[in-house]
Design a protein around this motif. Structure first.
Motif, PDB file in Angstrom:
ATOM      1  N   MET A 142      -8.553  39.248  36.200  1.00  0.00           N
ATOM      2  CA  MET A 142      -9.763  39.227  37.028  1.00  0.00           C
ATOM      3  C   MET A 142      -9.592  40.221  38.178  1.00  0.00           C
ATOM      4  O   MET A 142      -8.721  40.050  39.027  1.00  0.00           O
ATOM      5  N   LYS A 143     -10.413  41.259  38.200  1.00  0.00           N
ATOM      6  CA  LYS A 143     -10.358  42.256  39.260  1.00  0.00           C
ATOM      7  C   LYS A 143     -11.097  41.735  40.480  1.00  0.00           C
ATOM      8  O   LYS A 143     -12.211  41.235  40.370  1.00  0.00           O
ATOM      9  N   LEU A 144     -10.461  41.869  41.660  1.00  0.00           N
ATOM     10  CA  LEU A 144     -11.011  41.240  42.856  1.00  0.00           C
ATOM     11  C   LEU A 144     -11.542  42.261  43.844  1.00  0.00           C
ATOM     12  O   LEU A 144     -10.917  43.285  44.105  1.00  0.00           O
ATOM     13  N   SER A 145     -12.722  41.980  44.373  1.00  0.00           N
ATOM     14  CA  SER A 145     -13.314  42.758  45.457  1.00  0.00           C
ATOM     15  C   SER A 145     -14.015  41.778  46.377  1.00  0.00           C
ATOM     16  O   SER A 145     -14.883  41.018  45.936  1.00  0.00           O
ATOM     17  N   LEU A 146     -13.625  41.745  47.649  1.00  0.00           N
ATOM     18  CA  LEU A 146     -14.191  40.773  48.578  1.00  0.00           C
ATOM     19  C   LEU A 146     -15.709  40.894  48.670  1.00  0.00           C
ATOM     20  O   LEU A 146     -16.410  39.893  48.811  1.00  0.00           O
ATOM     21  N   ASN A 147     -16.209  42.103  48.559  1.00  0.00           N
ATOM     22  CA  ASN A 147     -17.647  42.326  48.709  1.00  0.00           C
ATOM     23  C   ASN A 147     -18.459  41.747  47.553  1.00  0.00           C
ATOM     24  O   ASN A 147     -19.657  41.487  47.697  1.00  0.00           O
ATOM     25  N   ASN A 148     -17.823  41.567  46.396  1.00  0.00           N
ATOM     26  CA  ASN A 148     -18.562  41.133  45.207  1.00  0.00           C
ATOM     27  C   ASN A 148     -18.262  39.696  44.781  1.00  0.00           C
ATOM     28  O   ASN A 148     -18.771  39.245  43.750  1.00  0.00           O
ATOM     29  N   ILE A 149     -17.479  38.979  45.555  1.00  0.00           N
ATOM     30  CA  ILE A 149     -17.036  37.644  45.134  1.00  0.00           C
ATOM     31  C   ILE A 149     -18.210  36.695  44.923  1.00  0.00           C
ATOM     32  O   ILE A 149     -18.300  36.013  43.894  1.00  0.00           O
ATOM     33  N   ILE A 150     -19.129  36.629  45.873  1.00  0.00           N
ATOM     34  CA  ILE A 150     -20.231  35.668  45.775  1.00  0.00           C
ATOM     35  C   ILE A 150     -21.138  35.990  44.594  1.00  0.00           C
ATOM     36  O   ILE A 150     -21.540  35.096  43.837  1.00  0.00           O
ATOM     37  N   SER A 151     -21.447  37.273  44.394  1.00  0.00           N
ATOM     38  CA  SER A 151     -22.294  37.647  43.256  1.00  0.00           C
ATOM     39  C   SER A 151     -21.577  37.371  41.934  1.00  0.00           C
ATOM     40  O   SER A 151     -22.212  37.006  40.941  1.00  0.00           O
ATOM     41  N   GLU A 152     -20.250  37.508  41.916  1.00  0.00           N
ATOM     42  CA  GLU A 152     -19.477  37.215  40.710  1.00  0.00           C
ATOM     43  C   GLU A 152     -19.507  35.725  40.396  1.00  0.00           C
ATOM     44  O   GLU A 152     -19.554  35.329  39.230  1.00  0.00           O
ATOM     45  N   ILE A 153     -19.477  34.891  41.428  1.00  0.00           N
ATOM     46  CA  ILE A 153     -19.573  33.442  41.219  1.00  0.00           C
ATOM     47  C   ILE A 153     -20.922  33.095  40.610  1.00  0.00           C
ATOM     48  O   ILE A 153     -21.012  32.311  39.656  1.00  0.00           O
ATOM     49  N   HIS A 154     -22.001  33.682  41.137  1.00  0.00           N
ATOM     50  CA  HIS A 154     -23.338  33.441  40.587  1.00  0.00           C
ATOM     51  C   HIS A 154     -23.419  33.898  39.131  1.00  0.00           C
ATOM     52  O   HIS A 154     -24.008  33.214  38.282  1.00  0.00           O
ATOM     53  N   ARG A 155     -22.829  35.046  38.840  1.00  0.00           N
ATOM     54  CA  ARG A 155     -22.854  35.559  37.467  1.00  0.00           C
ATOM     55  C   ARG A 155     -22.091  34.627  36.533  1.00  0.00           C
ATOM     56  O   ARG A 155     -22.541  34.337  35.422  1.00  0.00           O
ATOM     57  N   LYS A 156     -20.950  34.146  36.988  1.00  0.00           N
ATOM     58  CA  LYS A 156     -20.140  33.241  36.168  1.00  0.00           C
ATOM     59  C   LYS A 156     -20.861  31.922  35.936  1.00  0.00           C
ATOM     60  O   LYS A 156     -20.825  31.369  34.826  1.00  0.00           O
ATOM     61  N   GLU A 157     -21.533  31.419  36.961  1.00  0.00           N
ATOM     62  CA  GLU A 157     -22.300  30.182  36.806  1.00  0.00           C
ATOM     63  C   GLU A 157     -23.377  30.336  35.746  1.00  0.00           C
ATOM     64  O   GLU A 157     -23.559  29.454  34.889  1.00  0.00           O
ATOM     65  N   ALA A 158     -24.107  31.433  35.810  1.00  0.00           N
ATOM     66  CA  ALA A 158     -25.176  31.672  34.839  1.00  0.00           C
ATOM     67  C   ALA A 158     -24.606  31.817  33.433  1.00  0.00           C
ATOM     68  O   ALA A 158     -25.175  31.314  32.456  1.00  0.00           O
ATOM     69  N   ASP A 159     -23.479  32.499  33.322  1.00  0.00           N
ATOM     70  CA  ASP A 159     -22.861  32.721  32.021  1.00  0.00           C
ATOM     71  C   ASP A 159     -22.382  31.410  31.395  1.00  0.00           C
ATOM     72  O   ASP A 159     -22.682  31.113  30.234  1.00  0.00           O
ATOM     73  N   ILE A 160     -21.659  30.602  32.171  1.00  0.00           N
ATOM     74  CA  ILE A 160     -21.137  29.339  31.652  1.00  0.00           C
ATOM     75  C   ILE A 160     -22.274  28.373  31.347  1.00  0.00           C
ATOM     76  O   ILE A 160     -22.260  27.660  30.338  1.00  0.00           O
ATOM     77  N   SER A 161     -23.289  28.348  32.207  1.00  0.00           N
ATOM     78  CA  SER A 161     -24.431  27.463  31.990  1.00  0.00           C
ATOM     79  C   SER A 161     -25.145  27.796  30.682  1.00  0.00           C
ATOM     80  O   SER A 161     -25.604  26.906  29.964  1.00  0.00           O
ATOM     81  N   SER A 162     -25.214  29.077  30.354  1.00  0.00           N
ATOM     82  CA  SER A 162     -25.909  29.496  29.129  1.00  0.00           C
ATOM     83  C   SER A 162     -25.091  29.223  27.871  1.00  0.00           C
ATOM     84  O   SER A 162     -25.626  29.154  26.777  1.00  0.00           O
ATOM     85  N   ARG A 163     -23.767  29.048  28.036  1.00  0.00           N
ATOM     86  CA  ARG A 163     -22.892  28.867  26.877  1.00  0.00           C
ATOM     87  C   ARG A 163     -22.478  27.420  26.642  1.00  0.00           C
ATOM     88  O   ARG A 163     -21.880  27.114  25.612  1.00  0.00           O
ATOM     89  N   THR A 164     -22.740  26.543  27.594  1.00  0.00           N
ATOM     90  CA  THR A 164     -22.326  25.146  27.456  1.00  0.00           C
ATOM     91  C   THR A 164     -23.549  24.243  27.337  1.00  0.00           C
ATOM     92  O   THR A 164     -24.575  24.480  27.969  1.00  0.00           O
ATOM     93  N   SER A 165     -23.424  23.216  26.534  1.00  0.00           N
ATOM     94  CA  SER A 165     -24.536  22.293  26.336  1.00  0.00           C
ATOM     95  C   SER A 165     -24.389  21.008  27.138  1.00  0.00           C
ATOM     96  O   SER A 165     -25.320  20.220  27.223  1.00  0.00           O
ATOM     97  N   ARG A 166     -23.191  20.789  27.725  1.00  0.00           N
ATOM     98  CA  ARG A 166     -22.972  19.577  28.516  1.00  0.00           C
ATOM     99  C   ARG A 166     -22.558  19.934  29.935  1.00  0.00           C
ATOM    100  O   ARG A 166     -21.769  20.866  30.152  1.00  0.00           O
ATOM    101  N   LEU A 167     -23.064  19.171  30.898  1.00  0.00           N
ATOM    102  CA  LEU A 167     -22.716  19.401  32.295  1.00  0.00           C
ATOM    103  C   LEU A 167     -21.228  19.182  32.528  1.00  0.00           C
ATOM    104  O   LEU A 167     -20.614  19.866  33.362  1.00  0.00           O
ATOM    105  N   ILE A 168     -20.630  18.238  31.809  1.00  0.00           N
ATOM    106  CA  ILE A 168     -19.192  17.981  31.945  1.00  0.00           C
ATOM    107  C   ILE A 168     -18.396  19.245  31.638  1.00  0.00           C
ATOM    108  O   ILE A 168     -17.471  19.616  32.373  1.00  0.00           O
ATOM    109  N   ASP A 169     -18.766  19.932  30.558  1.00  0.00           N
ATOM    110  CA  ASP A 169     -18.060  21.156  30.171  1.00  0.00           C
ATOM    111  C   ASP A 169     -18.278  22.265  31.196  1.00  0.00           C
ATOM    112  O   ASP A 169     -17.350  23.006  31.542  1.00  0.00           O
ATOM    113  N   GLU A 170     -19.510  22.373  31.690  1.00  0.00           N
ATOM    114  CA  GLU A 170     -19.813  23.389  32.694  1.00  0.00           C
ATOM    115  C   GLU A 170     -19.005  23.156  33.963  1.00  0.00           C
ATOM    116  O   GLU A 170     -18.418  24.090  34.532  1.00  0.00           O
TER     117      GLU A 170
END
Length: 282
Positions: free
Chosen positions: A1-29
């Motif tokens: 995972m490449k880290l940049s302080l300026n992009n951390i928050i946007s990366e979290i949002h992107r990861k949330e959207a990605d995992i939410s789209s790939r998982t069918s259960r909230l427990i897994d997400e």
């Protein structure tokens, strides 16, 4: 995972959207996000230890805005995982009672440990005049009578108050999550929709899947509060406004992804209806 302080928050949002789209259960997400955020927090700590900060502004900005987002969402997702895996049933009176009790405990914690503190009022007011005291390393004032966990934090990676903000963020996210688990009609005032009684003649007349499609489109486009509002809060607002329960959004979303033909049937129809209306008003 490449880290940049300026992009951390946007990366979290992107990861949330990605995992939410790939998982069918909230427990897994919740589990996957907990693992991701734990790793991100560890990598961020290593980065700060190695690189340090360019100046005081970067340091205070990190401990006020960036680290609390990582830690706050880590606390939130871990709590969601624990709540979901401990839930005794999937519906009915016991289900509602379970989540109502969780909400009551959250409110009590907010009253006893958050809302009456001087720091909470400082943070909520948007003040920055004491940021140099609250969000710089090595400036913890023990004369303020701080909570005992201050002795357990890493003084090279925490100012103590970044942890306080993280708990505020986690508390707000948990509040919205728990409201979505309880009948939205009973919690309209908690969401801030105080005049919902004046909209009794406003209700959804298409299918639930159509509304869920619209909700996900609004979320994916990031057009509500600059994309900072989660899918569950948008869903709750829609349920309260249109007086319609929407059960499990994740399962409905995954069924949409597997549709034959167009996966955005309702949005396609909206576009067609608007174009027809435009033609009529020429």
């Amino acid at each position: 995972m490449k880290l940049s302080l300026n992009n951390i928050i946007s990366e979290i949002h992107r990861k949330e959207a990605d995992i939410s789209s790939r998982t069918s259960r909230l427990i897994d997400e919740a589990y996957q996000m907990t693992c991701y955020l734990q790793e991100l927090l560890s990598l961020t700590k290593e980065y700060i230890s190695k690189e340090g900060f360019k100046d005081e502004a970067e340091e205070t900005g990190f401990f006020r805005n960036i680290k609390p987002q990582i830690l706050g969402k880590l606390i939130y997702y871990n709590k969601v995982f624990r709540i979901e895996t401990s839930c005794p049933v999937h519906n009915g009176k016991m289900y509602r009672t379970y989540f109502s009790n969780q909400l009551h405990e959250l409110k009590q914690e907010y009253i006893e440990h958050i809302c009456n503190s001087e720091f909470y009022r400082y943070y909520r007011s948007g003040r920055t005049d004491r940021d140099d005291t609250y969000f710089r390393l090595g400036r913890i004032n023990y004369h303020d009578g701080l909570n005992s966990f201050v002795f357990e934090i890493d003084p090279k990676f925490s100012t103590y108050y970044d942890y306080k903000i993280a708990h505020i963020i986690a508390n707000e996210l948990l509040y919205t999550y728990l409201l979505t688990k309880i009948s939205p009609e009973e919690n309209s005032t908690n969401l801030g929709l105080h005049n919902i009684e004046n909209t009794k003649d406003v209700f959804w007349t298409d299918s639930k899947n159509a509304l869920i499609e619209l909700i996900y489109a609004l979320y994916a486009a990031g057009v509500i509060s600059h994309g900072k509002v989660g899918i569950r809060k948008i869903s709750l607002i829609a349920q309260v406004l249109f007086r319609i329960p929407l059960n499990d959004l994740h399962h409905a979303f995954h069924r949409m992804k597997d549709r034959a033909g167009s996966r955005t049937t309702f949005l396609d129809q909206l576009k067609l209806s608007l174009e027809e209306y435009m033609d009529k008003t020429l």
